[in-house]
Write an enzyme that holds these catalytic residues in place. Structure first.
Site, PDB file in Angstrom:
ATOM      1  N   LYS A   1    -104.210  -9.807  20.657  1.00  0.00           N
ATOM      2  CA  LYS A   1    -103.742 -10.926  19.838  1.00  0.00           C
ATOM      3  C   LYS A   1    -102.556 -11.548  20.543  1.00  0.00           C
ATOM      4  O   LYS A   1    -101.831 -10.869  21.265  1.00  0.00           O
ATOM      5  CB  LYS A   1    -103.293 -10.427  18.454  1.00  0.00           C
TER       6      LYS A   1
HETATM    7  N1  GLU Z   1    -108.529 -14.976  15.314  1.00  0.00           N
HETATM    8  C1  GLU Z   1    -109.806 -14.563  14.868  1.00  0.00           C
HETATM    9  C2  GLU Z   1    -109.735 -13.170  14.246  1.00  0.00           C
HETATM   10  O1  GLU Z   1    -108.709 -12.744  13.783  1.00  0.00           O
HETATM   11  C3  GLU Z   1    -110.881 -14.666  15.939  1.00  0.00           C
HETATM   12  C4  GLU Z   1    -110.628 -13.950  17.204  1.00  0.00           C
HETATM   13  C5  GLU Z   1    -111.640 -14.320  18.290  1.00  0.00           C
HETATM   14  O2  GLU Z   1    -112.537 -15.061  18.021  1.00  0.00           O
HETATM   15  O3  GLU Z   1    -111.454 -13.827  19.390  1.00  0.00           O
HETATM   16  O4  GLU Z   1    -110.717 -12.495  14.129  1.00  0.00           O
END
Ligand code: GLU
Length: 549
Positions: free
Chosen positions: A239
């Site tokens: 993240k």
């Molecule tokens: N931000 C989204 C999540 O928390 C998607 C992450 C992604 O698609 O890599 O799942």
């Protein structure tokens, strides 16, 4: 290096075990220990009140106190001191509840040896120290407690458990970017955290929000690991985040900030390394800037460095709405297994960003009456069902739901407590807590957001029989379609929308079926069952790869 001895308060009324611990700790040279032993809760509280205890080794069954009460009273006396539960094989569930309540770790008395004891103390002290500093975050604490609980129940290998409690890699940058006016330069903190590097590239969104910190980003990276493992995607979790309010920035400022973010982290991202995507406060345009900056750097177009891109740049059909669509597929699946009729049923959605707005739209399309929705400042109620398409038009024009004429304004608290079949928290973390869990009036809680429910609230909801679709399952549709986008990009393929949606539905319902099966077979709540499904995969991968060197 001679360091100060660590003061261990051993609260134990069994003289044999007491002597064993003293002997094991007495042999250690680095660190050395001052072991203070007491046999009762009263004596433990008295000693803690004097201060200076680095860690408590706590037996929960004492002459003057039993079970969880022992734990909570020790914790109340000295909230910052790490507590390690000493448990026997026959009170596993008690120890696991203490871990849920905030204990740092547990030790099985029957299996204790000097290595496990010293390591547990070492990590408990380190973790308490780390939490007090940059990692401090309620969400990181929650993510670690969820992991400990599942690891305990699944009897996960000790080495792997300790490894997974913190991310493998975390990078922090202080980013400068030019504001529009004058020559003002703003410096903001930015993060990219990669939790598990053993499963393939890492994957996860980038969040722009004023409360972002290392702890929160680390927690979200951890959740990504479980999400990817549960759905069998070939990724570890990551993240990113920037501590900034994107609503206060112009497009030009956002672009400069994003390009600088990309260049700061360029060494650790890439299609084979770590693939960002949108999260709260970021979107397809932000992904386009990242892709462009990265491509300029390497000298050719690299669409697969990010997912969630606009379609013309190699984005996938269906990615933008994937999280909401996936959530509603799972809600439909849950309704079928519970004999709830979603067509004509009622739903409430907290949050009207990408996930919330799409969830509300798809719920309405499946015939549900969406009686409540909210955004950061406004909650709206309409017992006849809110006109979601009109709300979307209103938000496109005014950005927020404030003063929207299509429903009665209520408070966020009232929204969460509305009587409904489905409640979908699709906003921030930490919304459903011990304080309000007893007042929720839904049959299904579908977590579109990451980490919206605390562990204490989980227990209350379980007792009340609310069916939980936990975040790592419920909102995994986003990353599943991100995976499709990445695969299509690497192979220059284009899949039609029907194929994408069908493949996503299959992956999600398969993950849900495995989770439900495990929950039923082992009498677990859905979150723990989903965590264990994920943990087993990550654990097996770690075991097979072994440790380098
Ligand atoms: N931000 C989204 C999540 O928390 C998607 C992450 C992604 O698609 O890599 O799942």
């Amino acid at each position: 290096m001679a360091s100060k001895p660590l003061t261990v308060l051993l609260v134990e009324d069994n003289p044999l075990y007491m002597r064993l611990i003293q002997r094991l700790l007495g042999r250690s040279e680095h660190p050395t220990f001052d072991v203070v032993t007491v046999e009762t809760l009263a004596a433990a509280l008295e000693r803690l009140a004097k201060g200076g205890v680095d860690v408590v080794l706590l037996d929960l069954m004492l002459p003057d106190s039993m079970a969880l009460d022992t734990f909570f009273r020790v914790r109340a006396q000295s909230a910052e001191t790490p507590i390690i539960i000493q448990s026997s094989l026959d009170d596993v569930s008690l120890a696991s509840r203490a871990v849920e309540g905030g204990a740092q770790d547990y030790l099985l008395k029957d299996r204790i040896n000097s290595v496990s004891l010293l390591r547990s103390i070492h990590y408990a002290v380190e973790r308490a120290h780390a939490r007090g500093a940059e990692w401090h975050s309620a969400m990181f604490h929650l993510a670690q407690q969820q992991l400990l609980k599942a690891a305990y129940i699944a009897e996960l290998d000790d080495n792997i458990r300790q490894r997974l409690l913190f991310p493998e890699r975390a990078q922090i940058a202080a980013l400068p970017f030019k504001r529009d006016k004058g020559d003002q330069v703003e410096t903001v903190f930015a993060y990219r955290v990669q939790h598990v590097l053993s499963m393939g590239p890492t994957k996860g969104g980038i969040r722009y929000h004023p409360d972002v910190g290392l702890g929160e980003v680390a927690a979200l990276a951890m959740l990504m690991t479980w999400k990817c493992a549960l759905t069998n995607l070939p990724y570890g979790g990551a993240k990113g985040g920037v501590r900034v309010d994107p609503a206060a920035l112009s497009q030009g400022e956002l672009e400069r900030l994003t390009r600088r973010y990309t260049s700061e982290f360029i060494g650790i991202i890439g299609p084979d390394k770590d693939v960002p995507a949108p999260d709260m406060g970021t979107d397809g345009q932000v992904m386009a800037w990242i892709m462009d900056t990265y491509s300029q750097h390497v000298g050719y177009a690299v669409p697969s460095v990010v997912t969630g891109k606009p379609i013309v740049l190699g984005g996938s059909l269906g990615r933008n709405e994937a999280t909401g669509r996936g959530l509603v597929y799972l809600i439909e699946h849950a309704c079928r297994s519970m004999d709830v009729n979603l067509n004509g049923g009622t739903a409430v959605v907290q949050g009207f960003g990408n996930v919330g707005a799409h969830t509300a739209t798809f719920l309405a399309e499946s015939g549900a009456k969406v009686v409540g929705v909210s955004d950061v400042g406004t909650a709206l109620y309409n017992p006849q069902g809110l006109p979601i398409d009109k709300l979307q038009d209103y938000v496109r024009e005014h950005r927020l739901l404030a003063d929207c004429p299509f429903g009665e304004a209520i408070t966020n608290r009232e929204l969460l407590e509305l009587d409904c079949d489905v409640l979908a928290p699709c906003a921030l973390q930490n919304q459903i807590t011990a304080e309000n869990a007893g007042r929720l009036n839904c049959r299904i809680l579908a977590e579109g957001a990451n980490g919206p429910t605390t562990l204490e609230a989980d227990e209350i909801l379980k007792e009340r029989g609310v069916f939980l679709l936990p975040d790592i399952l419920a909102n995994a549709g986003g990353v599943v379609v991100s995976y499709f986008e990445w695969v299509q990009g690497l192979q220059n393929l284009m899949w039609p929308l029907e194929e994408i949606n069908e493949r996503m539905r299959n992956i999600l319902t398969d993950a849900m079926t495995r989770t439900q099966r495990r929950a039923e077979a082992d009498k677990l709540d859905m979150r723990t069952a989903a965590m264990i499904e994920a943990l087993n995969r990550v654990g097996a991968a770690h075991q097979l790869r072994g440790l380098f060197p």
